[in-house]
Scaffold this motif. Structure first.
Motif, PDB file in Angstrom:
ATOM      1  N   ARG A 171      11.971-156.377  55.673  1.00 53.44           N
ATOM      2  CA  ARG A 171      10.536-156.496  55.930  1.00 53.44           C
ATOM      3  C   ARG A 171      10.225-157.829  56.600  1.00 53.44           C
ATOM      4  NH1 ARG A 171       7.133-153.106  56.822  1.00 53.44           N
ATOM      5  NH2 ARG A 171       5.414-153.877  55.543  1.00 53.44           N
ATOM      6  N   ARG A 172      10.918-158.880  56.175  1.00 57.40           N
ATOM      7  CA  ARG A 172      10.739-160.173  56.842  1.00 57.40           C
ATOM      8  C   ARG A 172      11.185-160.113  58.295  1.00 57.40           C
ATOM      9  NH1 ARG A 172      12.872-164.548  52.270  1.00 57.40           N
ATOM     10  NH2 ARG A 172      10.977-164.537  50.983  1.00 57.40           N
ATOM     11  N   GLY A 173      12.137-159.228  58.582  1.00 60.40           N
ATOM     12  CA  GLY A 173      12.598-159.058  59.951  1.00 60.40           C
ATOM     13  C   GLY A 173      11.714-158.151  60.775  1.00 60.40           C
ATOM     14  N   GLY A 174      10.637-157.644  60.172  1.00 62.00           N
ATOM     15  CA  GLY A 174       9.672-156.831  60.906  1.00 62.00           C
ATOM     16  C   GLY A 174       9.931-155.344  60.898  1.00 62.00           C
ATOM     17  N   TYR A 175      10.868-154.878  60.049  1.00 55.47           N
ATOM     18  CA  TYR A 175      11.161-153.450  60.025  1.00 55.47           C
ATOM     19  C   TYR A 175      10.091-152.691  59.250  1.00 55.47           C
ATOM     20  CZ  TYR A 175      15.778-154.497  61.864  1.00 55.47           C
ATOM     21  OH  TYR A 175      16.808-154.913  62.662  1.00 55.47           O
ATOM     22  N   PRO A 176       9.599-151.561  59.795  1.00 54.12           N
ATOM     23  CA  PRO A 176       8.608-150.752  59.074  1.00 54.12           C
ATOM     24  C   PRO A 176       9.229-150.099  57.846  1.00 54.12           C
ATOM     25  CG  PRO A 176       9.297-149.624  61.082  1.00 54.12           C
ATOM     26  CD  PRO A 176       9.914-150.991  61.134  1.00 54.12           C
ATOM     27  N   LEU A 177       8.369-149.696  56.934  1.00 52.74           N
ATOM     28  CA  LEU A 177       8.844-149.170  55.653  1.00 52.74           C
ATOM     29  C   LEU A 177       9.741-147.945  55.817  1.00 52.74           C
ATOM     30  CD1 LEU A 177       5.671-149.534  53.399  1.00 52.74           C
ATOM     31  CD2 LEU A 177       7.800-150.825  53.247  1.00 52.74           C
ATOM     32  N   HIS A 178       9.412-147.056  56.740  1.00 49.04           N
ATOM     33  CA  HIS A 178      10.230-145.840  56.855  1.00 49.04           C
ATOM     34  C   HIS A 178      11.638-146.169  57.331  1.00 49.04           C
ATOM     35  CE1 HIS A 178       9.021-146.105  61.140  1.00 49.04           C
ATOM     36  NE2 HIS A 178      10.103-145.393  61.379  1.00 49.04           N
ATOM     37  N   GLN A 179      11.787-147.196  58.167  1.00 51.04           N
ATOM     38  CA  GLN A 179      13.120-147.594  58.599  1.00 51.04           C
ATOM     39  C   GLN A 179      13.867-148.301  57.475  1.00 51.04           C
ATOM     40  OE1 GLN A 179      12.869-149.870  62.215  1.00 51.04           O
ATOM     41  NE2 GLN A 179      12.593-148.054  63.489  1.00 51.04           N
ATOM     42  N   VAL A 180      13.147-149.072  56.670  1.00 49.14           N
ATOM     43  CA  VAL A 180      13.780-149.708  55.512  1.00 49.14           C
ATOM     44  C   VAL A 180      14.309-148.643  54.566  1.00 49.14           C
ATOM     45  CG1 VAL A 180      13.406-151.197  53.516  1.00 49.14           C
ATOM     46  CG2 VAL A 180      12.325-151.761  55.702  1.00 49.14           C
ATOM     47  N   ALA A 181      13.506-147.614  54.338  1.00 50.27           N
ATOM     48  CA  ALA A 181      13.932-146.528  53.446  1.00 50.27           C
ATOM     49  C   ALA A 181      15.174-145.828  53.996  1.00 50.27           C
ATOM     50  CB  ALA A 181      12.791-145.528  53.266  1.00 50.27           C
ATOM     51  N   GLN A 182      15.206-145.582  55.306  1.00 49.20           N
ATOM     52  CA  GLN A 182      16.366-144.935  55.917  1.00 49.20           C
ATOM     53  C   GLN A 182      17.613-145.800  55.779  1.00 49.20           C
ATOM     54  OE1 GLN A 182      15.123-144.205  59.948  1.00 49.20           O
ATOM     55  NE2 GLN A 182      13.848-142.444  59.406  1.00 49.20           N
ATOM     56  N   PHE A 183      17.451-147.091  55.973  1.00 51.97           N
ATOM     57  CA  PHE A 183      18.594-147.984  55.881  1.00 51.97           C
ATOM     58  C   PHE A 183      19.144-148.031  54.452  1.00 51.97           C
ATOM     59  CE2 PHE A 183      20.455-152.153  55.050  1.00 51.97           C
ATOM     60  CZ  PHE A 183      21.454-152.164  55.996  1.00 51.97           C
TER      61      PHE A 183
END
Length: 232
Positions: A171-183
């Protein structure tokens, strides 16, 4: 040429050739007086084009491309081809984003906790975020805390703490929540960062193979279009 003559080059059955003919993958076929199908070099190249296209586009889209080409609707055929390239580019970008996130994690590997699971407040203080943020991450599927059987309160064990620290970094790197969840899901399925690195390498190889398959399909289709131009 007979169906068996077209089939022999590719190790197919004569029935497969007849099926492709009936599906519109091959151009219109003339018949002999006795009803046998007569194929030419144009049909042979159409078959080569279809089989090559199938490697990069899949069976259904390759069929649609050949049908559009055979009815003279090259605009639709080109659009189908373009759509496959767009999808491949999207997947390639997704893979790059996941790889970049993994690189960020390697510079700040989450540390596992010792002792009992953490409460919402304890984990929030550890990460420097608001407790509501943790609940949002749970709603998005990023966190999967256990519940205390007696009180129903959330309890964050080592795996949940790891996932939370990963989420904070992304999130600090600017990734949206849906991409964080996928990762995070990929990390869970792979079994850790090292296994995910191997997965990313395999993913890259698949992308490269598909790119080559798309190029091979385009080359064979171009050869077929050239024959159609000369025949017309």
């Amino acid at each position: 040429m007979r169906p068996v003559d077209l089939a022999r080059e590719h190790g197919l059955s004569a029935q497969a050739i007849r099926n492709y003919d009936d599906a519109g993958i091959l151009p219109p076929t003339e018949r002999s007086e006795t009803g046998y199908r007569r194929y030419t070099h144009l049909h042979a190249q159409a078959l080569r084009a279809f089989l090559a296209l199938r490697g990069g586009h899949g069976h259904q889209r390759a069929t649609e491309i050949m049908r559009a080409t055979n009815r003279g609707d090259t605009e639709s055929a080109y659009r189908l081809i373009d759509a496959s390239h767009v999808a491949l580019l999207t997947e390639r970008n997704t893979r790059s984003e996941v790889a970049a996130a993994l690189g960020a994690l390697s510079t700040g590997t989450p540390t596992l906790i010792d002792g009992p699971p953490l409460t919402v407040g304890e984990l929030a203080r550890r990460l420097g975020v608001h407790p509501a943020t943790l609940r949002t991450w749970e709603t998005e599927g990023i966190l999967r805390p256990e519940r205390d059987r007696a009180t129903g309160y959330r309890r964050y064990g080592p795996d949940s703490v790891r996932d939370a620290e990963i989420a904070r970094q992304l999130r600090r790197g600017g990734y949206p929540l849906h991409q964080v969840a996928q990762f995070v899901d990929s990390l869970r399925e792979a079994g850790g960062a090292e296994a995910l690195s191997a997965f990313l390498g395999s993913w890259q190889e698949r992308l490269a193979t598909r790119s080559r398959d798309l190029l091979a399909g385009a080359a064979q289709l171009d050869a077929y279009l050239s024959l159609l131009d000369r025949a017309g």
